[in-house]
Design a protein around this motif. Structure first.
Motif, PDB file in Angstrom:
ATOM      1  N   THR A 163      -2.055  22.104  13.128  1.00  0.00           N
ATOM      2  CA  THR A 163      -0.771  22.621  13.618  1.00  0.00           C
ATOM      3  C   THR A 163       0.067  21.496  14.236  1.00  0.00           C
ATOM      4  O   THR A 163       1.278  21.496  14.118  1.00  0.00           O
ATOM      5  N   ALA A 164      -0.597  20.533  14.893  1.00  0.00           N
ATOM      6  CA  ALA A 164       0.153  19.381  15.429  1.00  0.00           C
ATOM      7  C   ALA A 164      -0.363  18.122  14.752  1.00  0.00           C
ATOM      8  O   ALA A 164      -1.566  17.949  14.576  1.00  0.00           O
ATOM      9  N   GLY A 165       0.563  17.251  14.361  1.00  0.00           N
ATOM     10  CA  GLY A 165       0.167  15.958  13.799  1.00  0.00           C
ATOM     11  C   GLY A 165      -0.430  16.037  12.408  1.00  0.00           C
ATOM     12  O   GLY A 165      -1.257  15.207  12.032  1.00  0.00           O
ATOM     13  N   SER A 166      -0.003  17.023  11.624  1.00  0.00           N
ATOM     14  CA  SER A 166      -0.576  17.142  10.278  1.00  0.00           C
ATOM     15  C   SER A 166      -0.062  16.011   9.375  1.00  0.00           C
ATOM     16  O   SER A 166       0.990  15.421   9.643  1.00  0.00           O
ATOM     17  N   LEU A 167      -0.819  15.746   8.321  1.00  0.00           N
ATOM     18  CA  LEU A 167      -0.443  14.666   7.397  1.00  0.00           C
ATOM     19  C   LEU A 167       0.648  15.141   6.445  1.00  0.00           C
ATOM     20  O   LEU A 167       0.456  16.099   5.696  1.00  0.00           O
ATOM     21  N   LYS A 168       1.793  14.469   6.510  1.00  0.00           N
ATOM     22  CA  LYS A 168       2.917  14.779   5.606  1.00  0.00           C
ATOM     23  C   LYS A 168       3.566  13.464   5.229  1.00  0.00           C
ATOM     24  O   LYS A 168       3.520  12.517   6.004  1.00  0.00           O
ATOM     25  N   GLN A 169       4.215  13.463   4.074  1.00  0.00           N
ATOM     26  CA  GLN A 169       4.967  12.255   3.708  1.00  0.00           C
ATOM     27  C   GLN A 169       6.386  12.400   4.245  1.00  0.00           C
ATOM     28  O   GLN A 169       7.073  13.386   3.941  1.00  0.00           O
ATOM     29  N   ALA A 170       6.832  11.436   5.050  1.00  0.00           N
ATOM     30  CA  ALA A 170       8.210  11.479   5.562  1.00  0.00           C
ATOM     31  C   ALA A 170       9.176  11.285   4.387  1.00  0.00           C
ATOM     32  O   ALA A 170       8.878  10.542   3.456  1.00  0.00           O
ATOM     33  N   ASP A 171      10.324  11.955   4.455  1.00  0.00           N
ATOM     34  CA  ASP A 171      11.314  11.863   3.360  1.00  0.00           C
ATOM     35  C   ASP A 171      11.736  10.426   3.101  1.00  0.00           C
ATOM     36  O   ASP A 171      11.997  10.048   1.975  1.00  0.00           O
ATOM     37  N   ASP A 172      11.803   9.625   4.191  1.00  0.00           N
ATOM     38  CA  ASP A 172      12.292   8.252   4.024  1.00  0.00           C
ATOM     39  C   ASP A 172      11.158   7.219   3.963  1.00  0.00           C
ATOM     40  O   ASP A 172      11.399   6.023   4.127  1.00  0.00           O
ATOM     41  N   ALA A 173       9.920   7.682   3.720  1.00  0.00           N
ATOM     42  CA  ALA A 173       8.804   6.727   3.594  1.00  0.00           C
ATOM     43  C   ALA A 173       8.708   6.228   2.152  1.00  0.00           C
ATOM     44  O   ALA A 173       9.000   6.961   1.213  1.00  0.00           O
ATOM     45  N   ILE A 174       8.293   4.973   2.018  1.00  0.00           N
ATOM     46  CA  ILE A 174       8.059   4.415   0.682  1.00  0.00           C
ATOM     47  C   ILE A 174       6.667   4.858   0.248  1.00  0.00           C
ATOM     48  O   ILE A 174       5.686   4.651   0.974  1.00  0.00           O
ATOM     49  N   TYR A 175       6.569   5.482  -0.931  1.00  0.00           N
ATOM     50  CA  TYR A 175       5.285   5.990  -1.433  1.00  0.00           C
ATOM     51  C   TYR A 175       4.608   4.913  -2.280  1.00  0.00           C
ATOM     52  O   TYR A 175       5.233   4.356  -3.176  1.00  0.00           O
ATOM     53  N   LEU A 176       3.342   4.635  -1.950  1.00  0.00           N
ATOM     54  CA  LEU A 176       2.617   3.610  -2.693  1.00  0.00           C
ATOM     55  C   LEU A 176       1.249   4.170  -3.082  1.00  0.00           C
ATOM     56  O   LEU A 176       0.427   4.457  -2.203  1.00  0.00           O
ATOM     57  N   ASP A 177       1.029   4.350  -4.384  1.00  0.00           N
ATOM     58  CA  ASP A 177      -0.277   4.814  -4.854  1.00  0.00           C
ATOM     59  C   ASP A 177      -1.152   3.582  -5.071  1.00  0.00           C
ATOM     60  O   ASP A 177      -0.844   2.735  -5.920  1.00  0.00           O
ATOM     61  N   THR A 178      -2.236   3.472  -4.292  1.00  0.00           N
ATOM     62  CA  THR A 178      -3.065   2.259  -4.319  1.00  0.00           C
ATOM     63  C   THR A 178      -4.248   2.376  -5.294  1.00  0.00           C
ATOM     64  O   THR A 178      -5.075   1.474  -5.356  1.00  0.00           O
ATOM     65  N   SER A 179      -4.311   3.499  -6.035  1.00  0.00           N
ATOM     66  CA  SER A 179      -5.496   3.750  -6.880  1.00  0.00           C
ATOM     67  C   SER A 179      -5.826   2.583  -7.797  1.00  0.00           C
ATOM     68  O   SER A 179      -6.989   2.273  -8.010  1.00  0.00           O
ATOM     69  N   HIS A 180      -4.780   1.962  -8.372  1.00  0.00           N
ATOM     70  CA  HIS A 180      -5.043   0.891  -9.348  1.00  0.00           C
ATOM     71  C   HIS A 180      -4.593  -0.473  -8.835  1.00  0.00           C
ATOM     72  O   HIS A 180      -4.287  -1.372  -9.611  1.00  0.00           O
ATOM     73  N   LEU A 181      -4.526  -0.608  -7.505  1.00  0.00           N
ATOM     74  CA  LEU A 181      -4.095  -1.882  -6.918  1.00  0.00           C
ATOM     75  C   LEU A 181      -5.214  -2.447  -6.044  1.00  0.00           C
ATOM     76  O   LEU A 181      -5.965  -1.685  -5.425  1.00  0.00           O
ATOM     77  N   THR A 182      -5.294  -3.778  -5.965  1.00  0.00           N
ATOM     78  CA  THR A 182      -6.232  -4.390  -5.023  1.00  0.00           C
ATOM     79  C   THR A 182      -5.560  -4.400  -3.638  1.00  0.00           C
ATOM     80  O   THR A 182      -4.334  -4.232  -3.534  1.00  0.00           O
ATOM     81  N   ILE A 183      -6.366  -4.660  -2.603  1.00  0.00           N
ATOM     82  CA  ILE A 183      -5.795  -4.733  -1.249  1.00  0.00           C
ATOM     83  C   ILE A 183      -4.724  -5.823  -1.199  1.00  0.00           C
ATOM     84  O   ILE A 183      -3.670  -5.641  -0.594  1.00  0.00           O
ATOM     85  N   ASP A 184      -5.007  -6.957  -1.844  1.00  0.00           N
ATOM     86  CA  ASP A 184      -4.031  -8.059  -1.834  1.00  0.00           C
ATOM     87  C   ASP A 184      -2.705  -7.618  -2.459  1.00  0.00           C
ATOM     88  O   ASP A 184      -1.636  -7.943  -1.953  1.00  0.00           O
ATOM     89  N   GLU A 185      -2.794  -6.878  -3.556  1.00  0.00           N
ATOM     90  CA  GLU A 185      -1.559  -6.419  -4.216  1.00  0.00           C
ATOM     91  C   GLU A 185      -0.785  -5.452  -3.314  1.00  0.00           C
ATOM     92  O   GLU A 185       0.449  -5.525  -3.220  1.00  0.00           O
ATOM     93  N   VAL A 186      -1.520  -4.571  -2.647  1.00  0.00           N
ATOM     94  CA  VAL A 186      -0.845  -3.619  -1.746  1.00  0.00           C
ATOM     95  C   VAL A 186      -0.187  -4.386  -0.595  1.00  0.00           C
ATOM     96  O   VAL A 186       0.984  -4.153  -0.261  1.00  0.00           O
ATOM     97  N   CYS A 187      -0.949  -5.330  -0.012  1.00  0.00           N
ATOM     98  CA  CYS A 187      -0.403  -6.104   1.118  1.00  0.00           C
ATOM     99  C   CYS A 187       0.838  -6.882   0.697  1.00  0.00           C
ATOM    100  O   CYS A 187       1.823  -6.919   1.439  1.00  0.00           O
TER     101      CYS A 187
END
Ligand code: DC
Length: 219
Positions: A177-201
């Motif tokens: 009810t408080a602090g639930s996980l949601k994507q903010a409208d103005d957040a940049i979405y990054l799917d890391t499934s096929h990226l290495t940590i270095d690529e994400v960073c």
């Protein structure tokens, strides 16, 4: 400057936030670790099934400080204890208590007033720092996140068991009810499934360096 990163368990938030903070000379803040510290302290005092007021009192009196990007509890680093099975079991319940959330959010703001920070958690881009200079939502498929946790684990859970736990944590994080996980409208979405940590960073750091706020800091 505030860089806020949210996302589900296992999306790579901690590794990415910590590395980006080091690369930029910012302070890394892991909000989940502070929730875990409250639960660890409550368990130390035998208060696992206590009511909200008792857990809130633990949170209020918690002795924590951030030094060199490290969370100290009672003046000591306790990273291993914070990730015990007992803490895992109770932290979702304790982190749902409004007074606990207020304490954690207050601490995060106090630190951000004094330093440039990269803060990660579940509600950082939406509730804690809605006006953050950079907002990132890191995501990855359940299969990828389970695979990562399975490779990191020291226990003997099967990949299937880890995937099931991740799915149920996702569910609990979204339903809070408080602090639930949601994507903010103005957040940049990054799917890391096929990226290495270095690529994400690299992508996150480039995003930060491209902001006028960061350029102001450098001038
Ligand atoms: O990211 P983590 O698994 O260490 O987080 C520990 C717990 O704290 C988990 O139940 C989610 C919760 N949490 C939260 O409610 N809000 C945050 N900003 C960060 C973590």
């Amino acid at each position: 400057m505030v860089v806020a990163i949210d996302g589900p368990a296992g999306a790579g938030k901690s590794s990415v936030a910590a590395r980006c903070a080091v690369a930029l000379g910012f302070v890394y803040l892991n909000s989940g670790a502070i929730y875990r510290a409250v639960t660890w302290k409550a368990l130390q005092q035998g208060l696992q099934d206590s009511d909200a007021d008792e857990i809130a009192a633990v949170a209020q009196s918690l002795d924590i400080e951030y030094t060199g990007g490290r969370l100290l509890i009672d003046r000591r680093q306790r990273d291993q204890e914070l990730h015990s099975a007992a803490v895992d079991q109770y932290v979702a319940r304790h982190s749902a208590i409004a007074a606990v959330r207020e304490m954690v959010n207050r601490r995060l703001h106090q630190i951000a007033e004094q330093s440039n920070v990269v803060v990660e958690g579940r509600d950082i881009t939406t509730v804690v720092f809605p006006d953050a200079d950079v907002k990132i939502y890191l995501d990855a498929s359940v299969d990828t996140r389970a695979q990562r946790r399975w490779q990191q684990q020291e226990g003997d859970l099967s990949l299937q068991q880890i995937a099931e736990r991740i799915s149920s944590r996702d569910e609990a994080d979204r339903k809070k009810t408080a602090g639930s996980l949601k994507q903010a409208d103005d957040a940049i979405y990054l799917d890391t499934s096929h990226l290495t940590i270095d690529e994400v960073c690299d992508r996150v750091i480039a995003t930060i360096q491209n902001t006028s706020k960061y350029r102001e800091l450098q001038s």
